[in-house]
Design a protein around this motif. Structure first.
Motif, PDB file in Angstrom:
ATOM      1  N   ALA A  69       0.848  -1.197   0.000  1.00  0.00           N
ATOM      2  CA  ALA A  69       0.000   0.000   0.000  1.00  0.00           C
ATOM      3  C   ALA A  69       0.885   1.248   0.000  1.00  0.00           C
ATOM      4  O   ALA A  69       0.541   2.267  -0.592  1.00  0.00           O
ATOM      5  N   GLY A  70       2.035   1.144   0.662  1.00  0.00           N
ATOM      6  CA  GLY A  70       2.985   2.254   0.693  1.00  0.00           C
ATOM      7  C   GLY A  70       3.593   2.495  -0.688  1.00  0.00           C
ATOM      8  O   GLY A  70       3.780   3.643  -1.114  1.00  0.00           O
ATOM      9  N   HIS A  71       3.888   1.408  -1.395  1.00  0.00           N
ATOM     10  CA  HIS A  71       4.462   1.558  -2.745  1.00  0.00           C
ATOM     11  C   HIS A  71       3.456   2.226  -3.675  1.00  0.00           C
ATOM     12  O   HIS A  71       3.806   3.088  -4.480  1.00  0.00           O
ATOM     13  N   LYS A  72       2.192   1.814  -3.537  1.00  0.00           N
ATOM     14  CA  LYS A  72       1.141   2.390  -4.376  1.00  0.00           C
ATOM     15  C   LYS A  72       1.040   3.892  -4.139  1.00  0.00           C
ATOM     16  O   LYS A  72       0.967   4.683  -5.068  1.00  0.00           O
ATOM     17  N   ARG A  73       1.048   4.247  -2.867  1.00  0.00           N
ATOM     18  CA  ARG A  73       0.957   5.648  -2.491  1.00  0.00           C
ATOM     19  C   ARG A  73       2.195   6.425  -2.972  1.00  0.00           C
ATOM     20  O   ARG A  73       2.119   7.589  -3.363  1.00  0.00           O
ATOM     21  N   GLY A  74       3.334   5.733  -2.966  1.00  0.00           N
ATOM     22  CA  GLY A  74       4.592   6.349  -3.400  1.00  0.00           C
ATOM     23  C   GLY A  74       4.548   6.820  -4.846  1.00  0.00           C
ATOM     24  O   GLY A  74       5.190   7.809  -5.209  1.00  0.00           O
ATOM     25  N   VAL A  75       3.794   6.121  -5.679  1.00  0.00           N
ATOM     26  CA  VAL A  75       3.678   6.528  -7.090  1.00  0.00           C
ATOM     27  C   VAL A  75       3.048   7.928  -7.189  1.00  0.00           C
ATOM     28  O   VAL A  75       3.436   8.744  -8.014  1.00  0.00           O
ATOM     29  N   GLU A  76       2.107   8.196  -6.292  1.00  0.00           N
ATOM     30  CA  GLU A  76       1.485   9.530  -6.300  1.00  0.00           C
ATOM     31  C   GLU A  76       2.493  10.616  -5.950  1.00  0.00           C
ATOM     32  O   GLU A  76       2.462  11.716  -6.511  1.00  0.00           O
ATOM     33  N   THR A  77       3.391  10.282  -5.027  1.00  0.00           N
ATOM     34  CA  THR A  77       4.433  11.256  -4.665  1.00  0.00           C
ATOM     35  C   THR A  77       5.351  11.531  -5.862  1.00  0.00           C
ATOM     36  O   THR A  77       5.787  12.662  -6.061  1.00  0.00           O
ATOM     37  N   VAL A  78       5.615  10.495  -6.651  1.00  0.00           N
ATOM     38  CA  VAL A  78       6.444  10.680  -7.848  1.00  0.00           C
ATOM     39  C   VAL A  78       5.771  11.685  -8.786  1.00  0.00           C
ATOM     40  O   VAL A  78       6.397  12.629  -9.267  1.00  0.00           O
ATOM     41  N   ARG A  79       4.483  11.482  -8.993  1.00  0.00           N
ATOM     42  CA  ARG A  79       3.730  12.368  -9.879  1.00  0.00           C
ATOM     43  C   ARG A  79       3.846  13.825  -9.400  1.00  0.00           C
ATOM     44  O   ARG A  79       4.099  14.734 -10.180  1.00  0.00           O
ATOM     45  N   ASP A  80       3.686  14.019  -8.093  1.00  0.00           N
ATOM     46  CA  ASP A  80       3.769  15.371  -7.534  1.00  0.00           C
ATOM     47  C   ASP A  80       5.180  15.944  -7.664  1.00  0.00           C
ATOM     48  O   ASP A  80       5.355  17.101  -8.039  1.00  0.00           O
ATOM     49  N   LEU A  81       6.173  15.132  -7.370  1.00  0.00           N
ATOM     50  CA  LEU A  81       7.558  15.617  -7.428  1.00  0.00           C
ATOM     51  C   LEU A  81       7.920  16.074  -8.844  1.00  0.00           C
ATOM     52  O   LEU A  81       8.615  17.082  -9.018  1.00  0.00           O
ATOM     53  N   VAL A  82       7.447  15.341  -9.841  1.00  0.00           N
ATOM     54  CA  VAL A  82       7.704  15.741 -11.226  1.00  0.00           C
ATOM     55  C   VAL A  82       7.143  17.156 -11.447  1.00  0.00           C
ATOM     56  O   VAL A  82       7.813  18.018 -12.021  1.00  0.00           O
ATOM     57  N   LYS A  83       5.958  17.416 -10.924  1.00  0.00           N
ATOM     58  CA  LYS A  83       5.366  18.755 -11.059  1.00  0.00           C
ATOM     59  C   LYS A  83       6.209  19.821 -10.369  1.00  0.00           C
ATOM     60  O   LYS A  83       6.467  20.882 -10.938  1.00  0.00           O
ATOM     61  N   TYR A  84       6.650  19.528  -9.134  1.00  0.00           N
ATOM     62  CA  TYR A  84       7.467  20.533  -8.422  1.00  0.00           C
ATOM     63  C   TYR A  84       8.729  20.843  -9.228  1.00  0.00           C
ATOM     64  O   TYR A  84       9.163  21.990  -9.290  1.00  0.00           O
ATOM     65  N   CYS A  85       9.309  19.801  -9.811  1.00  0.00           N
ATOM     66  CA  CYS A  85      10.570  19.998 -10.545  1.00  0.00           C
ATOM     67  C   CYS A  85      10.340  20.796 -11.826  1.00  0.00           C
ATOM     68  O   CYS A  85      11.145  21.658 -12.167  1.00  0.00           O
ATOM     69  N   GLU A 131      25.668  17.572  -3.421  1.00  0.00           N
ATOM     70  CA  GLU A 131      25.252  17.941  -2.067  1.00  0.00           C
ATOM     71  C   GLU A 131      24.226  16.915  -1.581  1.00  0.00           C
ATOM     72  O   GLU A 131      23.232  16.646  -2.266  1.00  0.00           O
ATOM     73  N   LEU A 132      24.478  16.343  -0.409  1.00  0.00           N
ATOM     74  CA  LEU A 132      23.605  15.280   0.106  1.00  0.00           C
ATOM     75  C   LEU A 132      22.596  15.846   1.100  1.00  0.00           C
ATOM     76  O   LEU A 132      22.947  16.638   1.969  1.00  0.00           O
ATOM     77  N   TYR A 133      21.352  15.428   0.970  1.00  0.00           N
ATOM     78  CA  TYR A 133      20.289  15.887   1.875  1.00  0.00           C
ATOM     79  C   TYR A 133      19.488  14.672   2.330  1.00  0.00           C
ATOM     80  O   TYR A 133      18.987  13.911   1.508  1.00  0.00           O
ATOM     81  N   PHE A 134      19.411  14.518   3.646  1.00  0.00           N
ATOM     82  CA  PHE A 134      18.669  13.373   4.200  1.00  0.00           C
ATOM     83  C   PHE A 134      17.507  13.899   5.027  1.00  0.00           C
ATOM     84  O   PHE A 134      17.671  14.850   5.791  1.00  0.00           O
ATOM     85  N   THR A 135      16.357  13.294   4.877  1.00  0.00           N
ATOM     86  CA  THR A 135      15.212  13.697   5.697  1.00  0.00           C
ATOM     87  C   THR A 135      14.511  12.460   6.258  1.00  0.00           C
ATOM     88  O   THR A 135      14.491  11.407   5.614  1.00  0.00           O
ATOM     89  N   ASP A 136      13.944  12.626   7.469  1.00  0.00           N
ATOM     90  CA  ASP A 136      13.202  11.515   8.081  1.00  0.00           C
ATOM     91  C   ASP A 136      11.827  11.321   7.433  1.00  0.00           C
ATOM     92  O   ASP A 136      11.201  10.283   7.623  1.00  0.00           O
ATOM     93  N   THR A 137      11.361  12.333   6.708  1.00  0.00           N
ATOM     94  CA  THR A 137      10.049  12.222   6.053  1.00  0.00           C
ATOM     95  C   THR A 137       9.999  10.943   5.214  1.00  0.00           C
ATOM     96  O   THR A 137      10.923  10.654   4.460  1.00  0.00           O
ATOM     97  N   LEU A 138       8.920  10.190   5.360  1.00  0.00           N
ATOM     98  CA  LEU A 138       8.771   8.957   4.581  1.00  0.00           C
ATOM     99  C   LEU A 138       8.314   9.329   3.167  1.00  0.00           C
ATOM    100  O   LEU A 138       7.600  10.322   2.985  1.00  0.00           O
ATOM    101  N   TRP A 139       8.706   8.545   2.183  1.00  0.00           N
ATOM    102  CA  TRP A 139       8.460   8.924   0.787  1.00  0.00           C
ATOM    103  C   TRP A 139       7.007   9.337   0.506  1.00  0.00           C
ATOM    104  O   TRP A 139       6.768  10.398  -0.093  1.00  0.00           O
ATOM    105  N   PRO A 140       5.994   8.568   0.948  1.00  0.00           N
ATOM    106  CA  PRO A 140       4.620   8.986   0.617  1.00  0.00           C
ATOM    107  C   PRO A 140       4.232  10.338   1.225  1.00  0.00           C
ATOM    108  O   PRO A 140       3.275  10.966   0.764  1.00  0.00           O
ATOM    109  N   ASP A 141       4.974  10.804   2.236  1.00  0.00           N
ATOM    110  CA  ASP A 141       4.680  12.099   2.860  1.00  0.00           C
ATOM    111  C   ASP A 141       5.520  13.243   2.286  1.00  0.00           C
ATOM    112  O   ASP A 141       5.421  14.380   2.754  1.00  0.00           O
ATOM    113  N   PHE A 142       6.353  12.961   1.312  1.00  0.00           N
ATOM    114  CA  PHE A 142       7.268  13.973   0.783  1.00  0.00           C
ATOM    115  C   PHE A 142       6.475  14.919  -0.137  1.00  0.00           C
ATOM    116  O   PHE A 142       6.255  14.658  -1.306  1.00  0.00           O
TER     117      PHE A 142
END
Ligand code: IPE
Ligand code: IPE
Ligand code: MG
Length: 260
Positions: A41-57, A210-221
């Motif tokens: 279920a997390g992987h499924k939700r992760g695909v939505e985050t990909v879609r959003d990230l593409v928009k931000y970029c 430059e490396l950036y690490f965050t505790d935020t889980l992928w579906p919440d990014f």
């Protein structure tokens, strides 16, 4: 063929907006477990985050976005999770490619395809071909990718192409054969999910990223989390081996030149 500046051979220009962002999308399983859901279920939700990230970029005018979707070590996961990930990948490609194309996005897959089934390989090839002439964001998906695999396959190709140079190879001989030879080295690396490791992602290419690490889980990014990563990047001093003093002298010179 045009090649990009190697951070170890010359000093690349750093801009306010990172030209190339590379992301390890981690934390899907934990996101789901926290909600008493199966990992998938997390992987499924992760695909939505990909879609959003593409928009931000696209909005920020990032030129290259590279996402780690499946590592060469992820085959070690339970068989049912691996096959779910493969079918999710196939589904996402089928569903999203038309929209990516409409948005002038060029899709490229990096990694060893030989282990995928024929249907998935055909879908990857068709998606790449459809978007190959697009001039907007270059979206690279790393699937069955490993940084060590990448370096080794490049070494083998280099050696076959120029056997007479054995013992004399330099960076310029090798880099055209790396999986991402079409892109500049990443400016910003983001890993979600709290782990502080590279997990065999772009080993060669991350030399001065430059490396950036965050505790935020992928579906919440979300947009806010992305903005934090970019603003952290904008505060970094990219010295590429030089001193701070050298950098400030250089910017004074540039200002003086501009006023001439
Ligand atoms: C990242 O999330 C997605 C892939 C590796 C495919 P994980 O599945 O690794 O999630 P966690 O790390 O177990 O939370
Ligand atoms: C890295 O995540 C690979 C991807 C996001 C595709 P993992 O969750 O597999 O990494 P490790 O095993 O914790 O290092
Ligand atoms: Mg993980």
């Amino acid at each position: 063929m045009a090649f990009f500046t190697s951070a170890t051979q010359a000093i690349p220009t750093s801009l306010e907006v990172p030209k190339h962002i590379a992301v390890i999308m981690d934390g899907n399983g934990r996101w789901a477990r926290k909600r008493f859901l199966p990992r998938i279920a997390g992987h499924k939700r992760g695909v939505e985050t990909v879609r959003d990230l593409v928009k931000y970029c696209v909005n920020l005018k990032v030129e290259y976005l590279t996402l780690f979707a499946f590592s060469s070590e992820n085959w070690r996961r339970p068989a049912d999770e691996v096959s779910f990930l493969m079918s999710l990948f196939m589904q996402a490609l089928k569903r999203e490619v038309a929209k990516l194309h409409q948005n002038n996005i060029k899709l490229i897959m990096i990694g060893d395809r030989s282990r995928f089934d024929a249907e998935l390989i055909a879908q990857i090839e068709a998606s790449e071909l459809l978007t190959s002439k697009n001039t907007g964001l270059v979206l690279s998906i790393a699937a069955n990718y490993g940084g060590r695999w990448d370096i080794l396959q490049a070494v083998n190709k280099m050696q076959l192409a120029a056997p007479h140079l054995a013992g004399l190879y330099n960076e310029d001989h090798l880099t055209p054969y790396l999986a991402m030879s079409y892109a500049p080295e990443p400016d910003l690396f983001i890993r979600t999910g709290g782990e502080k490791r590279i997990s065999n992602f772009l080993l060669w290419q991350l030399a001065y990223t430059e490396l950036y690490f965050t505790d935020t889980l992928w579906p919440d990014f979300n947009q806010e989390a992305f903005n934090l990563a970019v603003s952290s990047y904008q505060k970094r001093e990219r010295r590429f081996g030089r001193t701070s003093e050298q950098l400030s002298e250089q910017s004074t010179d540039a200002k003086t030149d501009a006023n001439k």
